[in-house]
Enzyme design. Sequence first.
Site, PDB file in Angstrom:
ATOM      1  N   GLU A  67      -5.601   1.644 -11.085  1.00  0.00           N
ATOM      2  CA  GLU A  67      -5.331   1.768  -9.656  1.00  0.00           C
ATOM      3  C   GLU A  67      -6.099   2.922  -9.017  1.00  0.00           C
ATOM      4  O   GLU A  67      -6.501   2.836  -7.852  1.00  0.00           O
ATOM      5  CB  GLU A  67      -3.825   1.947  -9.413  1.00  0.00           C
ATOM      6  CG  GLU A  67      -2.984   0.723  -9.744  1.00  0.00           C
ATOM      7  CD  GLU A  67      -2.537   0.653 -11.205  1.00  0.00           C
ATOM      8  OE1 GLU A  67      -1.730  -0.234 -11.532  1.00  0.00           O
ATOM      9  OE2 GLU A  67      -2.990   1.520 -12.004  1.00  0.00           O
ATOM     10  N   PHE A 129      13.930  -0.725 -12.474  1.00  0.00           N
ATOM     11  CA  PHE A 129      12.684  -0.778 -13.247  1.00  0.00           C
ATOM     12  C   PHE A 129      11.480  -0.640 -12.305  1.00  0.00           C
ATOM     13  O   PHE A 129      11.353  -1.346 -11.325  1.00  0.00           O
ATOM     14  CB  PHE A 129      12.602  -2.102 -14.011  1.00  0.00           C
ATOM     15  CG  PHE A 129      11.322  -2.261 -14.786  1.00  0.00           C
ATOM     16  CD1 PHE A 129      11.026  -1.438 -15.856  1.00  0.00           C
ATOM     17  CD2 PHE A 129      10.402  -3.241 -14.429  1.00  0.00           C
ATOM     18  CE1 PHE A 129       9.848  -1.584 -16.564  1.00  0.00           C
ATOM     19  CE2 PHE A 129       9.222  -3.401 -15.127  1.00  0.00           C
ATOM     20  CZ  PHE A 129       8.941  -2.571 -16.208  1.00  0.00           C
ATOM     21  N   GLN A 130      10.613   0.316 -12.632  1.00  0.00           N
ATOM     22  CA  GLN A 130       9.391   0.619 -11.874  1.00  0.00           C
ATOM     23  C   GLN A 130       9.668   0.985 -10.411  1.00  0.00           C
ATOM     24  O   GLN A 130       8.853   0.730  -9.530  1.00  0.00           O
ATOM     25  CB  GLN A 130       8.376  -0.537 -11.975  1.00  0.00           C
ATOM     26  CG  GLN A 130       7.800  -0.672 -13.372  1.00  0.00           C
ATOM     27  CD  GLN A 130       6.578  -1.572 -13.442  1.00  0.00           C
ATOM     28  OE1 GLN A 130       6.402  -2.481 -12.631  1.00  0.00           O
ATOM     29  NE2 GLN A 130       5.725  -1.345 -14.432  1.00  0.00           N
ATOM     30  N   LYS A 179      10.178  -5.901  -2.209  1.00  0.00           N
ATOM     31  CA  LYS A 179       9.918  -7.265  -2.654  1.00  0.00           C
ATOM     32  C   LYS A 179      10.662  -8.301  -1.811  1.00  0.00           C
ATOM     33  O   LYS A 179      10.139  -9.398  -1.548  1.00  0.00           O
ATOM     34  CB  LYS A 179      10.286  -7.417  -4.138  1.00  0.00           C
ATOM     35  CG  LYS A 179       9.649  -8.630  -4.806  1.00  0.00           C
ATOM     36  CD  LYS A 179       9.770  -8.571  -6.317  1.00  0.00           C
ATOM     37  CE  LYS A 179       9.036  -9.736  -6.976  1.00  0.00           C
ATOM     38  NZ  LYS A 179       9.134  -9.670  -8.453  1.00  0.00           N
ATOM     39  N   MET A 492     -19.751  22.640 -15.402  1.00  0.00           N
ATOM     40  CA  MET A 492     -19.450  23.652 -14.394  1.00  0.00           C
ATOM     41  C   MET A 492     -18.454  24.675 -14.924  1.00  0.00           C
ATOM     42  O   MET A 492     -18.598  25.883 -14.678  1.00  0.00           O
ATOM     43  CB  MET A 492     -18.916  22.996 -13.122  1.00  0.00           C
ATOM     44  CG  MET A 492     -18.730  23.966 -11.968  1.00  0.00           C
ATOM     45  SD  MET A 492     -20.270  24.778 -11.465  1.00  0.00           S
ATOM     46  CE  MET A 492     -20.974  23.500 -10.407  1.00  0.00           C
TER      47      MET A 492
END
Length: 577
Positions: A67, A129-130, A179, A492
């Site tokens: 993502e 969940f999630q 949802k 760096m």
Amino acid sequence: MQTLKEKKPKAHNEASMRISGAEAIIHCLLAEDVNLIYGYPGGAIMPVYDELYKFQDKLQHVLTRHEQGATHAAQGFARVTGKVGVAIATSGPGATNLVTGLADAQIDSTPMVCITGQVPRHLLGSDAFQETDIIGISTPVTKWNYQITKASEIPEIMAKAFYIAKSGRPGPVLIDITKNAQFEEFDFSYSRCIGVRSYKPSPKPDMAKIESAAELINNARKPYIVFGHGVILGKAENQLRTLVEKAGIPAAWTILGLSALDTDHPLNVGMVGMHGNYGPNVLTNECDVLIAIGMRFDDRVTGNLDTYAKQAKVIHFEIDPAEIDKNVMADIAILGNAQESLDLLLPLIKENKHDKWHNEFKKCYEEEYEAVIKNDLYPTKEGLTMGEVIEEINLASENMAVIVTDVGQHQMIACRYAKFKQTKSNITSGGLGTMGFALPAAIGAKMGAMNREVVAIIGDGGYQMTIQELATIFQNKTPVKIVVLNNGHLGMVRQWQELFFERRYASTVMTNPDFVKIAEGYRIEAKRVKERKDLKPTIQEMMASKEPFFLEVCVENEDNVFPMIPSGASVSDIRLK
């Protein structure tokens, strides 16, 4: 929630129809002229993906491998096109994986709309969940965010999201959709947002201040322009060039302003900042009028604020009121879009030349050339330098490529030495400094500018943070050119350890895999260069290819980037070695 102004929109309007929330999201995207989005599916966003499947002839979805990659690809697309980039993800870890890209887009003023799925409304707050509070998490790193819990909210909120993302000082917006709202049906109609009450994205320039600025510029003996990303975002490139040429003013750029003015323009004096050019830094403290256009006086540009341009009158052209007097106090602050403000200024500017002042920049350049540039671009030592790689890419591309850089030594070298003839050609992570940015951002940039060569310049450290996006290139056959400058270190950090930590190289040595074999595993043509004699022909081969191409260049392990302003030092204390 701020409400829309009570105005009849003149823009796109969908006739009313009864559809699901998921389908409504697709119609909203199409109504905003979106034809390309990046994302990764999951349970809480699955209804939207089901509709995407049905509309794939109108709306292309690019499956990234993470993502974060979706957000950076959307950023690359936005930066090269000027349009709003779109990324989509599921709830929980899918949503939290967007946060780095959101933060990057926020600080670099990149227009982006991210859409996340969420658990059903009745489960909110239950640790389902999630489930993650992505609204709370993303609030500090977005221009605006909103959680939709009813399908009927979708058209208004989506319209508002796109308006806010692209108006004024652009930025990222996140819309979280439960949802149940994706499944619910409602009577859908869509009107583009044309204003939000109390939100004034583009202040009107104050003509009295414009006149005062013109008087200061016309009477200046040593005027100096520093221009930034706001010139590109405001589509003010032509106005900037006209101002520079009419008034004969030396102009320098921040890394996000790079490419707004041709790099070979005789009045383009180079880059400001920690690893910028010698003259633009030291002469900041000698100018009598400092004209800042679309830049925010970042600490990497100013160094120690107590010693920054204290002798100069400061004119600050800026669209965001929050940036005025935040770091550097302005004698004249002109709020507004850079194009509009400069259009008002230009008729008041007298033609002038400041040859003696400009010669001071030339002298500084000659000193820097002998001490640094000559050795970077035309080395006599055996090992390859990062600078000579960039120079060969310039020659092979005739200065017309889009250069996408990651973060580190290679980024500073590329920004110092890449040459451009066209705006929106330098794409990098500026304010946040996100390692892993370049590979997915290059994918988005190429998809946004298929007629241009896009070259990603990446260090061996940052490359491995998003290396999985090679699969996105492979699946979509995106003809990106990837150049990894491999010095076997986190370069760096290693440079700072060498200069300021007595060469204690704590956790900066990299044991790397075979990058060529990995690229070949994704069916991407790949080459490795270790010797100077092979560099030019291999880069020419890469640039001539019509397919994705990976090139690893093994450069010196302990090659440092100079000039350098030590952290917290004055711009006058810039070091050439």
